[in-house]
Motif scaffolding. Structure first.
Motif, PDB file in Angstrom:
ATOM      1  N   GLY A 202       0.819  -1.164  -0.019  1.00 39.37           N
ATOM      2  CA  GLY A 202       0.081   0.002   0.035  1.00 39.37           C
ATOM      3  C   GLY A 202       0.913   1.234  -0.011  1.00 39.37           C
ATOM      4  N   ALA A 203       2.024   1.173   0.692  1.00 41.41           N
ATOM      5  CA  ALA A 203       2.875   2.381   0.686  1.00 41.41           C
ATOM      6  C   ALA A 203       3.590   2.744  -0.349  1.00 41.41           C
ATOM      7  CB  ALA A 203       3.882   2.137   1.888  1.00 41.41           C
ATOM      8  N   ILE A 204       3.755   1.623  -1.069  1.00 45.09           N
ATOM      9  CA  ILE A 204       4.333   1.971  -2.636  1.00 45.09           C
ATOM     10  C   ILE A 204       3.436   2.480  -3.412  1.00 45.09           C
ATOM     11  CG2 ILE A 204       5.371   0.426  -4.626  1.00 45.09           C
ATOM     12  CD1 ILE A 204       6.931  -1.185  -2.822  1.00 45.09           C
ATOM     13  N   ALA A 205       2.129   1.816  -3.388  1.00 50.41           N
ATOM     14  CA  ALA A 205       1.178   2.171  -4.400  1.00 50.41           C
ATOM     15  C   ALA A 205       0.809   3.759  -4.382  1.00 50.41           C
ATOM     16  CB  ALA A 205      -0.124   1.280  -4.114  1.00 50.41           C
ATOM     17  N   TYR A 206       0.776   4.178  -2.936  1.00 53.39           N
ATOM     18  CA  TYR A 206       0.873   5.582  -2.759  1.00 53.39           C
ATOM     19  C   TYR A 206       1.727   6.418  -3.290  1.00 53.39           C
ATOM     20  CZ  TYR A 206       0.150   9.887  -0.315  1.00 53.39           C
ATOM     21  OH  TYR A 206       0.087  11.284  -0.005  1.00 53.39           O
ATOM     22  N   ALA A 207       2.993   6.205  -3.245  1.00 58.72           N
ATOM     23  CA  ALA A 207       4.113   6.673  -3.607  1.00 58.72           C
ATOM     24  C   ALA A 207       4.066   6.502  -5.366  1.00 58.72           C
ATOM     25  CB  ALA A 207       5.552   6.088  -3.307  1.00 58.72           C
ATOM     26  N   GLN A 208       3.647   5.503  -5.828  1.00 59.75           N
ATOM     27  CA  GLN A 208       3.670   5.392  -7.315  1.00 59.75           C
ATOM     28  C   GLN A 208       2.625   6.363  -7.913  1.00 59.75           C
ATOM     29  OE1 GLN A 208       2.696   1.201  -8.403  1.00 59.75           O
ATOM     30  NE2 GLN A 208       1.667   1.958 -10.095  1.00 59.75           N
ATOM     31  N   LYS A 209       1.708   6.575  -7.147  1.00 59.93           N
ATOM     32  CA  LYS A 209       0.398   7.470  -7.725  1.00 59.93           C
ATOM     33  C   LYS A 209       1.085   9.055  -7.752  1.00 59.93           C
ATOM     34  CE  LYS A 209      -3.427   5.067  -6.389  1.00 59.93           C
ATOM     35  NZ  LYS A 209      -4.393   5.031  -5.186  1.00 59.93           N
ATOM     36  N   LYS A 210       2.309   9.357  -7.003  1.00 61.91           N
ATOM     37  CA  LYS A 210       2.887  10.528  -6.787  1.00 61.91           C
ATOM     38  C   LYS A 210       4.102  10.720  -7.833  1.00 61.91           C
ATOM     39  CE  LYS A 210       0.211  11.406  -3.588  1.00 61.91           C
ATOM     40  NZ  LYS A 210      -1.421  12.280  -3.839  1.00 61.91           N
ATOM     41  N   LEU A 211       4.274   9.718  -8.822  1.00 62.04           N
ATOM     42  CA  LEU A 211       5.395  10.062  -9.901  1.00 62.04           C
ATOM     43  C   LEU A 211       5.166  11.148 -10.525  1.00 62.04           C
ATOM     44  CD1 LEU A 211       5.952   6.235 -10.814  1.00 62.04           C
ATOM     45  CD2 LEU A 211       7.789   7.523  -9.606  1.00 62.04           C
ATOM     46  N   GLY A 212       6.078  11.961 -10.751  1.00 64.44           N
ATOM     47  CA  GLY A 212       5.976  13.099 -11.694  1.00 64.44           C
ATOM     48  C   GLY A 212       5.521  14.478 -10.837  1.00 64.44           C
ATOM     49  N   THR A 213       5.271  14.113  -9.552  1.00 61.83           N
ATOM     50  CA  THR A 213       5.107  15.656  -8.943  1.00 61.83           C
ATOM     51  C   THR A 213       6.247  16.125  -8.552  1.00 61.83           C
ATOM     52  OG1 THR A 213       3.136  14.297  -7.733  1.00 61.83           O
ATOM     53  CG2 THR A 213       3.913  16.172  -6.508  1.00 61.83           C
ATOM     54  N   PRO A 214       6.349  17.634  -8.533  1.00 56.89           N
ATOM     55  CA  PRO A 214       7.409  18.504  -8.234  1.00 56.89           C
ATOM     56  C   PRO A 214       7.897  18.288  -6.827  1.00 56.89           C
ATOM     57  CG  PRO A 214       5.888  19.454  -9.711  1.00 56.89           C
ATOM     58  CD  PRO A 214       5.333  18.426  -9.123  1.00 56.89           C
ATOM     59  N   TYR A 215       9.117  18.283  -6.604  1.00 55.46           N
ATOM     60  CA  TYR A 215       9.684  18.496  -5.368  1.00 55.46           C
ATOM     61  C   TYR A 215       9.598  19.673  -4.634  1.00 55.46           C
ATOM     62  CZ  TYR A 215      13.331  18.291  -1.639  1.00 55.46           C
ATOM     63  OH  TYR A 215      13.978  18.400  -0.549  1.00 55.46           O
ATOM     64  N   LEU A 216       9.109  19.791  -3.123  1.00 55.07           N
ATOM     65  CA  LEU A 216       9.118  20.947  -2.599  1.00 55.07           C
ATOM     66  C   LEU A 216       9.952  20.395  -1.080  1.00 55.07           C
ATOM     67  CD1 LEU A 216       8.225  23.780  -1.964  1.00 55.07           C
ATOM     68  CD2 LEU A 216       5.854  22.773  -0.924  1.00 55.07           C
ATOM     69  N   TRP A 217      10.949  21.444  -1.005  1.00 50.14           N
ATOM     70  CA  TRP A 217      11.473  21.318   0.327  1.00 50.14           C
ATOM     71  C   TRP A 217      10.536  21.622   1.593  1.00 50.14           C
ATOM     72  CZ3 TRP A 217      15.732  19.818   2.909  1.00 50.14           C
ATOM     73  CH2 TRP A 217      16.180  20.221   4.005  1.00 50.14           C
ATOM     74  N   GLY A 218      10.116  20.849   2.318  1.00 48.52           N
ATOM     75  CA  GLY A 218       9.412  20.944   3.424  1.00 48.52           C
ATOM     76  C   GLY A 218       8.013  20.457   3.231  1.00 48.52           C
ATOM     77  N   GLY A 219       7.746  19.767   1.884  1.00 47.24           N
ATOM     78  CA  GLY A 219       6.643  19.443   1.296  1.00 47.24           C
ATOM     79  C   GLY A 219       5.839  18.395   2.120  1.00 47.24           C
ATOM     80  N   ASN A 220       4.654  18.150   2.682  1.00 50.40           N
ATOM     81  CA  ASN A 220       4.136  17.098   2.994  1.00 50.40           C
ATOM     82  C   ASN A 220       2.765  16.785   2.005  1.00 50.40           C
ATOM     83  OD1 ASN A 220       5.379  17.026   5.593  1.00 50.40           O
ATOM     84  ND2 ASN A 220       4.396  19.325   5.923  1.00 50.40           N
ATOM     85  N   GLY A 221       2.771  17.385   0.906  1.00 51.00           N
ATOM     86  CA  GLY A 221       1.693  16.750  -0.076  1.00 51.00           C
ATOM     87  C   GLY A 221       0.316  17.489   0.173  1.00 51.00           C
ATOM     88  N   THR A 222       0.161  18.547   0.984  1.00 44.41           N
ATOM     89  CA  THR A 222      -0.986  19.309   1.380  1.00 44.41           C
ATOM     90  C   THR A 222      -1.577  20.070   0.243  1.00 44.41           C
ATOM     91  OG1 THR A 222       0.197  21.026   2.422  1.00 44.41           O
ATOM     92  CG2 THR A 222      -0.412  19.342   3.793  1.00 44.41           C
ATOM     93  N   ALA A 223      -2.818  20.284   0.293  1.00 44.52           N
ATOM     94  CA  ALA A 223      -3.349  21.203  -0.736  1.00 44.52           C
ATOM     95  C   ALA A 223      -2.731  22.624  -1.149  1.00 44.52           C
ATOM     96  CB  ALA A 223      -4.739  21.621  -0.784  1.00 44.52           C
ATOM     97  N   ASP A 224      -2.510  23.284   0.354  1.00 42.80           N
ATOM     98  CA  ASP A 224      -1.731  24.683   0.069  1.00 42.80           C
ATOM     99  C   ASP A 224      -0.154  24.364  -0.469  1.00 42.80           C
ATOM    100  OD1 ASP A 224      -1.120  23.267   2.735  1.00 42.80           O
ATOM    101  OD2 ASP A 224      -0.085  25.000   2.991  1.00 42.80           O
ATOM    102  N   GLN A 225       0.273  23.386  -0.377  1.00 46.76           N
ATOM    103  CA  GLN A 225       1.671  23.285  -0.884  1.00 46.76           C
ATOM    104  C   GLN A 225       1.614  22.532  -2.443  1.00 46.76           C
ATOM    105  OE1 GLN A 225       3.295  20.522   1.948  1.00 46.76           O
ATOM    106  NE2 GLN A 225       4.170  22.342   2.942  1.00 46.76           N
ATOM    107  N   GLY A 226       0.388  22.510  -3.049  1.00 40.86           N
ATOM    108  CA  GLY A 226       0.264  22.044  -4.470  1.00 40.86           C
ATOM    109  C   GLY A 226       0.347  20.476  -4.774  1.00 40.86           C
ATOM    110  N   GLY A 227       0.237  19.809  -3.249  1.00 38.05           N
ATOM    111  CA  GLY A 227       0.562  18.411  -3.281  1.00 38.05           C
ATOM    112  C   GLY A 227       1.832  17.958  -3.551  1.00 38.05           C
ATOM    113  N   ARG A 228       2.793  18.930  -3.328  1.00 37.45           N
ATOM    114  CA  ARG A 228       4.318  18.517  -3.375  1.00 37.45           C
ATOM    115  C   ARG A 228       4.948  18.103  -2.087  1.00 37.45           C
ATOM    116  NH1 ARG A 228       6.329  24.044  -5.608  1.00 37.45           N
ATOM    117  NH2 ARG A 228       4.896  24.830  -4.179  1.00 37.45           N
ATOM    118  N   PHE A 229       5.668  17.222  -2.343  1.00 39.67           N
ATOM    119  CA  PHE A 229       6.873  16.574  -1.327  1.00 39.67           C
ATOM    120  C   PHE A 229       8.164  16.744  -1.363  1.00 39.67           C
ATOM    121  CE2 PHE A 229       2.995  13.922  -2.071  1.00 39.67           C
ATOM    122  CZ  PHE A 229       2.315  13.738  -0.875  1.00 39.67           C
TER     123      PHE A 229
END
Length: 333
Positions: A202-229
């Motif tokens: 399940g953890a891999i499946a979650y990460a797999q869905k995020k492939l291609g998402t831009p990096y953000l220092w301090g990013g937690n994937g929240t809406a206000d961060q544009g879903g970035r990590f």
């Protein structure tokens, strides 16, 4: 941020199918694995204790049968995160968090330099081991596991352990015993292969869905961060999606379970990277292993979440995350 040694990340056109085949295989491989780590004298996992303290912990962790180096390391990590200048609101001091009254009675001159300094790990670590062994001797005639009785004495006092003839029925004490014995596994070098996490796929499946998402220092994937990590934000979110709450930073995530060897990695293991391969507190990057020598990670500013190789000179080691291991981690280190 990770130093990339092998150039750009791997572009895998059929990446989704590649990962899913590996994830499906995780439980097939798991069927051939032996039980969890344990048995025999415990040695410290590579880099799990800062190099400056490892010889002291290894030596004094063998002071008596009730303790071992991994258990002593777990106590120090839980108490202070290996910070020799730690000070609590309750006036506990140093790497082993002795309160002044206990130090006055149980502090020893561990390095033989003529003084007993609670702020000096060369005194405080031997004192912690000596205190543990003293507690074990107080309750040596109590039925049950001597290590668990010793830990219960550390938390509730030897009198309570003697009164109840074992770990007292106090929620705080029972939790303390469970936390330390669970953390012990993350500091011990496994003597057998370790069981895979049931939540790995399940953890891999979650990460797999995020492939291609831009990096953000301090990013937690929240809406206000544009879903970035960033790297540890991604791994934290991936395991949180399957009900396991990890600490926010990579070097604390390293202690969320036992540490499989490189040739024992399974999909879902967290893989870690550092410029100092002797000290887990210096870990600066983490990814989720997917098999075949690759991980999914959020590598650096300007990059996207992608597949990257694991086998680089800064590879530190891996952790097989468990729910109990994550719950045992202190929130203050």
């Amino acid at each position: 941020m990770r130093k990339m040694w092998v150039g750009a990340g791997v572009a895998v056109a059929s990446g989704m199918g590649f990962v899913m085949l590996l994830v499906v295989g995780v439980y097939l491989v798991a069927g051939n694995l032996a039980g969890g780590a344990g048995g025999g004298a415990k040695k410290l996992a590579k880099g799990s204790v800062p190099a400056a303290y490892q010889p002291i912990v290894q030596k004094w962790g063998n002071l008596c049968p009730a303790i071992n180096p991994a258990l002593l390391a777990a106590q120090l990590y839980q108490e202070s995160g290996f910070n020799p200048r730690a000070r609590s609101a309750a006036a506990a001091q140093g790497i082993a968090q002795f309160i002044p009254g206990t130090w006055a009675t149980h502090g020893i001159d561990g390095d033989g330099d003529g003084d007993r300094d609670v702020w000096d790990p060369a005194d405080a670590i031997p004192s912690a081991a000596s205190y543990d062994c003293s507690l074990a001797s107080y309750v040596k005639d109590v039925p049950g596991d001597p290590t668990r009785n010793m830990l219960a004495s550390y938390n509730a006092g030897a009198y309570a352990v003697i009164k109840y003839q074992g770990v007292p029925p106090y929620k705080e004490t029972q939790n303390y015993v469970k936390v330390i014995t669970t953390l012990e596994k993350s500091f011990a070098a496994p003597t057998t292969r370790v069981d895979p996490s049931e939540q790995a796929a399940g953890a891999i499946a979650y990460a797999q869905k995020k492939l291609g998402t831009p990096y953000l220092w301090g990013g937690n994937g929240t809406a206000d961060q544009g879903g970035r990590f960033d790297c540890s934000g991604l791994t934290k979110a991936a395991y949180e999606s399957v009900g396991i709450k990890l600490p926010r930073v990579a070097n604390d995530q390293y202690n969320a379970g036992a540490h499989p060897a490189r040739d024992e990695l399974l999909p879902g293991d967290l893989v870690f990277f550092s410029d100092d391969l002797t000290n887990s507190r210096t870990i600066r990057h983490v990814g989720i292993y997917v098999g075949g020598g690759y991980m999914i990670d959020a590598p650096r500013t300007g990059a996207v979440i992608r597949f990257d190789p694991v086998d680089t000179p800064d590879y530190f080691g891996a952790t097989r995350v468990t729910e109990d291991g994550a719950k045992a981690l202190p929130t203050t280190v």
